[in-house]
Design a protein around this motif. Structure first.
Motif, mmCIF file in Angstrom:
data_model
loop_
_atom_site.group_PDB
_atom_site.id
_atom_site.type_symbol
_atom_site.label_atom_id
_atom_site.label_comp_id
_atom_site.label_asym_id
_atom_site.label_seq_id
_atom_site.Cartn_x
_atom_site.Cartn_y
_atom_site.Cartn_z
ATOM 1 N N ILE A 168 0.926 -1.209 0.044
ATOM 2 C CA ILE A 168 -0.091 -0.013 -0.121
ATOM 3 C C ILE A 168 0.823 1.148 0.084
ATOM 4 O O ILE A 168 0.690 2.259 -0.688
ATOM 5 N N ILE A 169 1.950 1.223 0.795
ATOM 6 C CA ILE A 169 2.708 2.533 0.867
ATOM 7 C C ILE A 169 3.603 2.746 -0.292
ATOM 8 O O ILE A 169 3.973 3.745 -0.795
ATOM 9 N N GLY A 170 3.928 1.557 -0.826
ATOM 10 C CA GLY A 170 4.471 1.389 -2.233
ATOM 11 C C GLY A 170 3.583 2.196 -3.265
ATOM 12 O O GLY A 170 4.198 2.878 -4.170
ATOM 13 N N PHE A 171 2.496 1.630 -3.333
ATOM 14 C CA PHE A 171 1.741 2.294 -4.435
ATOM 15 C C PHE A 171 1.215 3.728 -4.079
ATOM 16 O O PHE A 171 1.324 4.503 -5.042
ATOM 17 N N LEU A 172 1.130 4.077 -2.740
ATOM 18 C CA LEU A 172 1.129 5.445 -2.460
ATOM 19 C C LEU A 172 2.251 6.443 -3.053
ATOM 20 O O LEU A 172 1.938 7.643 -3.435
ATOM 21 N N ALA A 173 3.408 5.870 -2.711
ATOM 22 C CA ALA A 173 4.714 6.631 -3.104
ATOM 23 C C ALA A 173 4.802 6.900 -4.656
ATOM 24 O O ALA A 173 5.107 7.665 -4.850
ATOM 25 N N TYR A 174 4.028 6.074 -5.531
ATOM 26 C CA TYR A 174 3.962 6.066 -6.805
ATOM 27 C C TYR A 174 2.484 6.593 -7.454
ATOM 28 O O TYR A 174 2.388 6.701 -8.574
ATOM 29 N N VAL B 151 8.379 4.611 5.746
ATOM 30 C CA VAL B 151 7.304 5.761 5.756
ATOM 31 C C VAL B 151 7.895 6.827 5.511
ATOM 32 O O VAL B 151 7.543 7.690 4.531
ATOM 33 N N LEU B 152 9.433 7.300 6.053
ATOM 34 C CA LEU B 152 10.028 8.531 5.520
ATOM 35 C C LEU B 152 10.287 8.372 4.056
ATOM 36 O O LEU B 152 10.429 9.352 3.501
ATOM 37 N N PHE B 153 10.885 7.328 3.608
ATOM 38 C CA PHE B 153 11.254 7.164 2.390
ATOM 39 C C PHE B 153 10.351 7.207 1.418
ATOM 40 O O PHE B 153 10.281 7.605 0.158
ATOM 41 N N CYS B 154 9.020 6.734 1.677
ATOM 42 C CA CYS B 154 7.769 6.735 1.076
ATOM 43 C C CYS B 154 7.488 8.166 0.624
ATOM 44 O O CYS B 154 7.242 8.704 -0.359
ATOM 45 N N VAL B 155 7.671 8.998 1.909
ATOM 46 C CA VAL B 155 7.145 10.481 1.475
ATOM 47 C C VAL B 155 8.203 11.277 0.515
ATOM 48 O O VAL B 155 7.783 11.985 -0.225
ATOM 49 N N ILE B 156 9.604 10.813 0.824
ATOM 50 C CA ILE B 156 10.608 11.189 0.002
ATOM 51 C C ILE B 156 10.422 10.803 -1.491
ATOM 52 O O ILE B 156 10.532 11.672 -2.323
ATOM 53 N N THR B 157 9.990 9.662 -1.768
ATOM 54 C CA THR B 157 9.592 9.271 -3.050
ATOM 55 C C THR B 157 8.522 9.889 -3.664
ATOM 56 O O THR B 157 8.500 10.126 -4.833
#
Length: 645
Positions: free
Chosen positions: A16-22, A430-436
């Motif tokens: 889910i967070i991977g999908f949100l990141a993109y 989560v931090l990496f997700c936001v930066i991505t």
């Protein structure tokens, strides 16, 4: 003990967070090389060429043909995208994201299998629980999925070559591991042995097939046999001769790439010389200087893995010419320390924790896979973030394993994965997700992307030139002129900036200034075909037919498939009454660009001038069907004149 239910929860959360990141990439525009590889690529618009690749030789002189020959599988996916979606970007981005998610799952599978190999299966940490076998593969895959450094390989559509090759790379290794598992059980029951005789060749054959597919997707796959051999040495046992026999077919696949670079008809005697010529794509930098620079580049890549800040599509990177430069020496020391650490961990793993062997493997994987584009084979750009996509697999498993090992060593009271460990890694993800997500926002369109580039590389001309071309396409000529002039100020020999600036002045009606700028562009880079073509248009408008023909001839000599130059020369021949030459050029234009109604219109007029009425009617009708009002008018006129209703 990690239960199946907990695994499902963990994977669902990460996906889910991977999908949100993109999630903000689906409408990001085409960028940079996408123009040549997708938007203007004639090969990907015709699936028939993939059924009979030899027919694509008509595009031999085009930029896409050499890549098509080497990266057939990658181009096939682009062709399928085009067949389904045309030039709608969403379909391309969905494919890239799904591919990235699949690769993350394959990373998990890869290292889950690794924990069942002879060297790690008997590790004492594994006794009585399966936490280690889950945590290291899971967090390695999660880092791979959401790390910001992956954005260029995922969001930049053309770089699916890297992610697609990585998928086949991982599938090949995983299938090989599954096959090796089946070769180890000599004490199996007769029924199990019978099953193994069937499934074993299937896994080995699948591994070979995936290896070939990887080789025909991108050249980074050249290292696949080396990584399989490395894995065999690190995690399996057996007689050396027998294990070498296992590896020979994979080693032979390494010839696919060098032979493909030169063509199948090359003689054995010319192989080395041809490889040398084919792999030098940047004459301005020697292999020696490129290698020195790459020492520094690899350290930059490592920094991005830990601190993914100031990411940039087009780095303004210093070229180094001496090994004794402090930056080069320091970088070399860091790389030597990495290699020495890997060798030390490999040696110590025989006596201490076997997790050190996995850390060593990750370091070796990183150094081997990065070597194709960061060693002695110069490429046009010394640094690109998408080149990290495959190497990060080794880096992330080494980082995750090292982190867990340190935590485990100091957690003497509880030999299990604690909540602190999960919480810390979750925060990082989560931090990496936001930066991505923030980095992906930069890729929204050409303006946002190249504004980011010129902000981070203010002394590099390419960013200003490309951004200027973007504004020119939007008819914002004043902004474009300022950017082109800035590019010329930074690099006075930037021929493409002169060429682009000339086009602006041509469109603004200042043909004298445009002519002078085209001449400057040609003087700087004599092989800019568009500059010759556009200067030919000005010569034609001035009535300098001989000069115009000379310019068109030069443009076509540089690029025999340059349809605009062929059309313009044909139009000039038509105006001069040279109908045979005009028919030749208009026909060539239609072959190169069959969607140009004006070529049918002009060829129809040429046929009409020659008195070939039926051919003229056919071309006028085709132009009319393609939406040309002039074609419809000419068709009615000819039909009425000939009394045909």
């Amino acid at each position: 003990m990690v239960t199946v239910k907990e695994k499902v929860v963990y994977f669902s959360a990460v996906l889910i967070i991977g999908f949100l990141a993109y999630s903000n990439t689906f409408h990001s525009s085409f960028h940079f090389d996408d123009e040549d590889y997708i938007v203007k690529n004639r090969i990907t618009r015709d699936l028939n060429l993939f059924a009979a690749p030899v027919t694509a030789q008509q595009y031999t002189r085009h930029v896409e043909y050499p890549s098509f020959k080497m990266r057939y599988v990658g181009f096939l996916t682009l062709a399928l995208n085009y067949r389904l979606h045309g030039l709608e970007v969403a379909g391309y981005h969905i494919f890239n994201l799904v591919l990235h998610i699949v690769n993350a799952l394959l990373v998990y599978w890869f290292f889950s299998l690794t924990f069942n190999t002879p060297y790690l299966r008997e590790e004492k940490f594994c006794e009585g629980n399966n936490q280690l076998q889950f945590v290291v593969p899971f967090f390695s895959a999660a880092l791979f999925l959401v790390h910001p450094v992956q954005t260029q390989a995922v969001t930049y559509i053309t770089q699916r070559f890297a992610s697609l090759a990585t998928m086949f790379y991982l599938l090949s290794i995983c299938a090989y591991i599954k096959w090796r598992f089946l070769t180890r059980y000599s004490d199996a029951s007769p029924h199990e042995k019978k099953r193994m005789t069937i499934t074993g060749p299937v896994f080995y054959g699948a591994s070979m097939i995936f290896s070939v597919l990887a080789m025909k997707t991108k050249e980074i796959s050249f290292t696949l046999p080396l990584c399989i051999a490395l894995y065999e040495y690190f995690f399996f046992e057996g007689q050396a001769r027998k294990r070498l026999v296992y590896l020979i077919p994979f080693i032979l696949t390494m010839f696919i790439i060098p032979v493909g670079l030169m063509g199948a008809d090359i003689t054995a005697g010319g192989l080395i010389a041809a490889v040398n010529e084919a792999t030098v794509s940047l004459p301005a930098i020697s292999r020696h200087d490129y290698l020195l620079t790459e020492f520094r580049v690899i350290v930059t890549y490592i920094r991005l893995l830990f601190f993914p800040l100031n990411q940039n599509l087009d780095y303004d990177y210093t070229i180094y010419y001496s090994f004794y430069h402090p930056a080069v020496m320091l970088s070399c020391l860091i790389l030597v320390a990495m290699l020495s650490s890997a060798l030390y961990f490999l040696y110590v793993s025989r006596y201490a924790t076997r997790l050190l062997r996995l850390i060593a493997f990750g370091i070796f994987w990183f150094l081997i896979t990065i070597s194709v584009e960061s060693s002695v084979i110069p490429t046009r750009d010394v640094i690109f973030e998408h080149r990290l996509y495959l190497p990060t697999i080794g880096a992330f498993v080494a980082m995750t394993t090292a982190f867990f090992s340190i935590w485990y060593k100091h957690n003497t009271r509880q030999r299990s994965v604690g909540n602190e460990f999960v919480a810390l890694f979750s925060i990082i993800l989560v931090l990496f997700c936001v930066i991505t997500y923030e980095r992906n926002a930069v890729w929204l369109d050409e303006i946002s992307l190249w504004q980011d580039v010129i902000r981070k590389s203010p002394n590099k001309a390419r960013g200003f030139n490309t951004l200027g071309a973007t504004f020119a396409n939007k008819q914002d000529f004043d902004t474009a002129i300022g950017l082109f002039e800035k590019a010329i100020t930074i690099a006075p020999d930037e021929s493409q900036a002169y060429n682009n600036l000339a086009l602006i002045y041509f469109l603004k009606g200042d043909r004298d200034k445009a002519f002078n700028l085209y001449t400057k562009a040609i003087a700087g880079t004599p092989k800019i075909s568009s500059a010759y073509n556009n200067r030919g248009v000005i010569n034609y408008s001035r009535g300098n037919f001989a000069d115009a023909i000379e310019d068109y001839d030069k443009a076509i000599e540089i690029d025999p498939n340059y349809s605009d130059a062929l059309f313009n020369r044909g139009n000039l021949f038509l105006s001069m009454g040279l109908y045979t030459e005009a028919l030749r050029d208009f026909t060539a234009t239609i072959i190169m660009s069959p969607d140009q109604s004006k070529a049918y219109l002009k060829r129809g007029r040429t046929y009409l001038s020659e008195g070939i009425i039926d051919n003229a009617i056919s071309d006028f009708r085709q132009a009319c069907l393609m939406g040309s009002d002039e074609g419809c008018t000419e068709l009615r006129r000819v039909l009425n004149y000939n009394g045909d209703n």
